[in-house]
Each structure stands twice: as C-alpha cells, then as structure tokens.
Design an enzyme around this catalytic site. Structure first.
Site, short mmCIF file in Angstrom:
data_model
loop_
_atom_site.label_atom_id
_atom_site.label_comp_id
_atom_site.label_asym_id
_atom_site.label_seq_id
_atom_site.Cartn_x
_atom_site.Cartn_y
_atom_site.Cartn_z
N CYS A 16 33.93 19.34 45.18
CA CYS A 16 35.10 19.01 44.37
C CYS A 16 35.67 20.28 43.75
O CYS A 16 35.06 21.35 43.80
CB CYS A 16 34.72 18.00 43.27
SG CYS A 16 33.89 18.73 41.86
N GLU A 25 26.49 20.52 43.25
CA GLU A 25 26.73 21.97 43.36
C GLU A 25 26.66 22.63 41.99
O GLU A 25 26.13 23.73 41.84
CB GLU A 25 28.10 22.25 43.98
CG GLU A 25 28.33 21.63 45.35
CD GLU A 25 28.94 20.23 45.26
OE1 GLU A 25 28.53 19.43 44.39
OE2 GLU A 25 29.83 19.96 46.07
N GLU A 75 24.31 11.47 37.30
CA GLU A 75 25.36 10.64 36.69
C GLU A 75 24.98 10.23 35.27
O GLU A 75 23.85 10.47 34.81
CB GLU A 75 25.64 9.42 37.59
CG GLU A 75 26.18 9.87 38.95
CD GLU A 75 26.68 8.75 39.83
OE1 GLU A 75 26.35 7.57 39.59
OE2 GLU A 75 27.42 9.07 40.78
N1 THU Z 1 29.78 14.59 43.71
C1 THU Z 1 29.03 15.72 43.85
O1 THU Z 1 27.84 15.76 43.48
N2 THU Z 1 29.62 16.81 44.40
C2 THU Z 1 30.91 16.86 44.81
O2 THU Z 1 31.39 17.93 45.17
C3 THU Z 1 31.72 15.65 44.85
C4 THU Z 1 31.16 14.48 44.11
C5 THU Z 1 29.15 13.42 43.10
C6 THU Z 1 29.67 13.07 41.74
C7 THU Z 1 29.39 11.60 41.64
O3 THU Z 1 28.07 11.41 41.13
C8 THU Z 1 29.43 11.10 43.07
O4 THU Z 1 29.39 12.27 43.90
C9 THU Z 1 30.67 10.30 43.42
O5 THU Z 1 31.82 11.00 43.07
#
Ligand code: THU
Length: 140
Positions: free
Chosen positions: A93, A57, A46
């Site tokens: 996502c 991913e 983040e």
């Molecule tokens: N996140 C992922 O690492 N992969 C995904 O496919 C969905 C979301 C992370 C992004 C963010 O740091 C946290 O999950 C909350 O959205």
C-alpha cells in the site's frame, strides 16, 4: 539479488501465517532482505479500531529498524490473501511504500519488490512503485 528470490518469497509466505487479521481475514507477510544476508519478516496486525491496523511491510520495517538495520535493504517480498495466497499479487500500500523508502534511503539502495501471487510474481523496483519519493533529503 544476493538473497535467493525463492528464499525471500518463502519467508514472506511463512510470515503471512502469523498475521493477526481477524477482521479482514486477509493475511499478509513481508520479508525484507538485506545486503548482509539478514532476512527480517513481519505480518499485518489488525485492531478492533480498524484504522490502527499495521501492515506487514510496516511491521517488518519497524522490526528491522529496532534490530539496528540502517540501510542495506536490497529486496522485499510481499505475499498474502484471504485463503492462502491470492491469485492477484499483493502490492504494498502507499503508506508501506513510504515506510520502506525511508529504510532504503538510509543505505542508498533501490530494493527489488517481489509481489507474490498464487500463479505469478510481479517484480518492481521500489522507485518504480514510489517515484519522486519524499525522503530524508527532502527536509534539507
Ligand atoms: N495489508 C498489508 O499488510 N499490506 C499491504 O500492503 C496492504 C494491506 C493488510 C492490512 C489489512 O490488515 C489487510 O491487509 C486488508 O487490507
């Protein structure tokens, strides 16, 4: 799947422990399994500028590409949650589906995607998660 399902899931869970997620506290790990037996992991990274966050991913795919992997992606496991592994399995996502799809396309594979939850694991193919994907061939 040539790589043991449990091995890949364990790698994704371990990767989640390395997430840098001080804002959402949602720690995600991804493990990419390749036909040659290689497993490449990644975790979400983040940023104080929230929109710049990298998903697990995508981090794993970038790492694999930088290691020289160009296809052979046969399986992906994703695991995460706020306090350990969430009850509901984490599914990649939309952006991550597209990023994984590029790597899969390079080797002509349709990887299994294991979405790991605390009590159940959903299993999809990447083409199920991203039907009609835009890929390298779309540019010709
Ligand atoms: N996140 C992922 O690492 N992969 C995904 O496919 C969905 C979301 C992370 C992004 C963010 O740091 C946290 O999950 C909350 O959205």
């Amino acid at each position: 799947m040539e790589i043991e399902r449990d091995t890949l899931i364990a790698a994704a869970r371990d990767a989640a422990a390395k997430a840098y997620a001080p804002y959402s506290h949602f720690h995600v790990g991804a493990a990419l399994g390749f036909a040659d037996g290689t497993v490449v992991t990644g975790a979400n990274v983040e940023n104080a500028s929230y929109g710049l966050t990298l998903c697990a991913e995508t981090a794993a795919a970038a790492r694999a590409m930088n290691d020289g992997q160009r296809g052979g992606l046969i399986a992906v496991a994703v695991a995460g949650g706020k306090d350990g592994i969430a009850a509901n399995p984490v599914t990649p996502c939309g952006r991550c589906r597209q990023v994984l799809s590029e790597l899969a396309h390079l080797g002509g594979t349709d990887p299994v995607v294991l979405c790991v939850g605390a009590s159940e694991t959903f299993e999809y193919s990447l083409s199920e998660l991203l039907p009609g994907a835009f890929g390298p061939a779309s540019l010709s």
